[in-house]
Design a protein around this motif. Structure first.
Motif, short mmCIF file in Angstrom:
data_model
loop_
_atom_site.label_atom_id
_atom_site.label_comp_id
_atom_site.label_asym_id
_atom_site.label_seq_id
_atom_site.Cartn_x
_atom_site.Cartn_y
_atom_site.Cartn_z
N THR A 18 51.68 33.60 36.50
CA THR A 18 51.24 32.64 35.49
C THR A 18 52.44 32.13 34.68
O THR A 18 52.57 30.93 34.44
CB THR A 18 50.22 33.31 34.54
N ASP B 229 44.30 29.07 37.82
CA ASP B 229 44.72 30.48 37.80
C ASP B 229 43.51 31.37 38.06
O ASP B 229 42.40 31.01 37.70
CB ASP B 229 45.34 30.79 36.43
N GLU B 230 43.74 32.51 38.66
CA GLU B 230 42.66 33.44 39.05
C GLU B 230 41.64 32.68 39.90
O GLU B 230 40.42 32.80 39.69
CB GLU B 230 41.96 34.04 37.82
MG LIG Z 1 48.27 35.54 35.62
#
Ligand SMILES: [Mg+2]
Ligand SMILES: Nc1ncnc2c1ncn2[C@@H]1O[C@H](COP(=O)(O)OP(=O)(O)OP(=O)(O)O)[C@@H](O)[C@H]1O
Length: 360
Positions: free
Chosen positions: A61, A136-137
């Motif tokens: 990230t 993200d994720e």
């Molecule tokens: Mg992350």
């Protein structure tokens, strides 16, 4: 020195996991690859979709946010938007966020998904900028609303703006079971984030410490101890940062001028894998309730769990509960095993995962 000023900290915020450092040691190569794939978009050409994977706390990230920040600073032809799909887990939520972040108005409720999509297309036509979206994720999104990924992948059919997706996950194989039409439009460049070695982790923590603490407040061995703990507990940098923060707090409570190895030793046991905690905090509804029940048990059968669930939280079908259990298993919060001995039907034993192993 002001009374409120700390004797040991220069800037405590530097140790926050959310803080985005100016330097990300040992991720130069990955950062360059991400930037190179996005770069054509800043010239109005198509961007390459990227898939980033690796264990928790290894800078995925942070690296993407780092690159996004640079593009925002140096290019006005590209708009980068970061979305954590734990927080935005449906097409509707994502499309709305995109329109708003592009600087256009859209109601958060009351429109159909197609209407929000139309707004997004209008917004893109007006801005003329290239759009790079980080999901993200992304495994969360695939599990909850796989179609939304398809919508985003198709977006460039409706507009001339170059559009690129940067997808991040802890798991390498998340696309294996997605619909064929999604698979065929994916075309991603894969970037693996391997775990840090002991030396790399040490360099990273040292760099953060230089900015966070006053000169010479760390006794020799403090960083090494935090480094070891972070690596032994799965390699998440957040664990090392948490050790430093907690040790610093004890040092301040004692009004001591130096953080000592002894301070770190006092808190080591309290600092475990943090990613699981972060994920658990984000759970809602039935899944939050399941985790609450499981945290009181070492192991429990699915039938018992269902009984306890109904007693405590009210009606739910076995099938409904099983769906959530499967999801929690998929995201690594719990594990289930089947007993082979049973003659009448199989029994599922369920337990919470204490320390997740990531196999990349
Ligand atoms: Mg992350
Ligand atoms: N190379 C690095 N240099 C400096 N800080 C780093 C580095 N790698 C990770 N960190 C720090 O570690 C913390 C966790 O990093 P990050 O959030 O990027 O992890 P992640 O790989 O996305 O993990 P997860 O899969 O759990 O989301 C952040 O505070 C980040 O700044």
């Amino acid at each position: 020195m002001l009374e409120s000023e700390s004797k040991i900290f220069k800037d405590e915020r530097i140790l926050n996991p959310e803080y985005l450092p100016e330097l990300l040691p040992h991720r130069e190569h990955q950062i360059e690859r991400i930037a190179n794939n996005i770069y054509p978009a800043s010239k109005g050409r198509s961007a390459q979709n990227i898939f980033i994977f690796g264990g928790p706390g290894v800078g995925k990230t942070a690296s993407v946010k780092f690159v996004f920040r640079k593009f925002q600073e140096f290019s006005d032809r590209v708009k980068t938007i970061y979305i954590n799909t734990w927080d935005y887990s449906t097409s509707y939520a994502i499309l709305t966020k995109l329109v708003l972040d592009l600087g256009f108005f859209v109601q958060r409720r009351g429109l159909s998904k197609d209407e929000v999509m139309e707004r997004l297309i209008e917004a893109l036509k007006k801005t003329k900028k290239s759009l790079i979206v980080c999901l993200d994720e992304v495994d969360q999104l695939i599990k909850k609303d796989e179609k939304s990924l398809y919508n985003l992948l198709r977006l460039d059919q409706y507009v001339d703006n170059p559009i690129g997706l940067v997808m991040i996950s802890n798991y390498r194989d998340i696309f294996i079971n997605v619909e064929p039409r999604i698979k065929s439009s994916l075309d991603v460049e894969e970037i693996e984030f391997k775990s840090y070695s002991l030396q790399e982790m040490k360099d990273i923590l040292l760099e953060r410490c230089k900015k966070a603490f006053r000169l010479d407040v760390l006794q020799e061995g403090v960083i090494l101890l935090c480094t070891n703990h972070a690596v032994n507990k799965g390699g998440d940098v957040r664990i090392g940062l948490e050790c430093l923060r907690k040790a610093a707090r004890i040092c301040e409570e004692e009004n001591s001028d130096k953080i000592k190895v002894g301070h770190v030793k006092q808190i080591l046991k309290q600092v475990g894998p943090v990613k699981l905690e972060i994920m658990r905090k984000k759970l809602e509804g039935v899944e939050k309730n399941i985790v609450e029940l499981l945290s009181q048990e070492k192991e429990i059968t699915s039938t018992e769990l269902h009984k306890k669930y109904v007693e405590k939280f009210g009606k739910i079908t076995q099938f409904g509960l099983r769906k959530h259990i499967k999801h929690l298993e998929g995201i690594g919060i719990l594990k289930s095993k089947v007993s082979r001995k049973e003659t009448r039907g199989r029994k599922y034993f369920i337990s919470l995962i204490k320390c997740k192993k990531f196999t990349t």
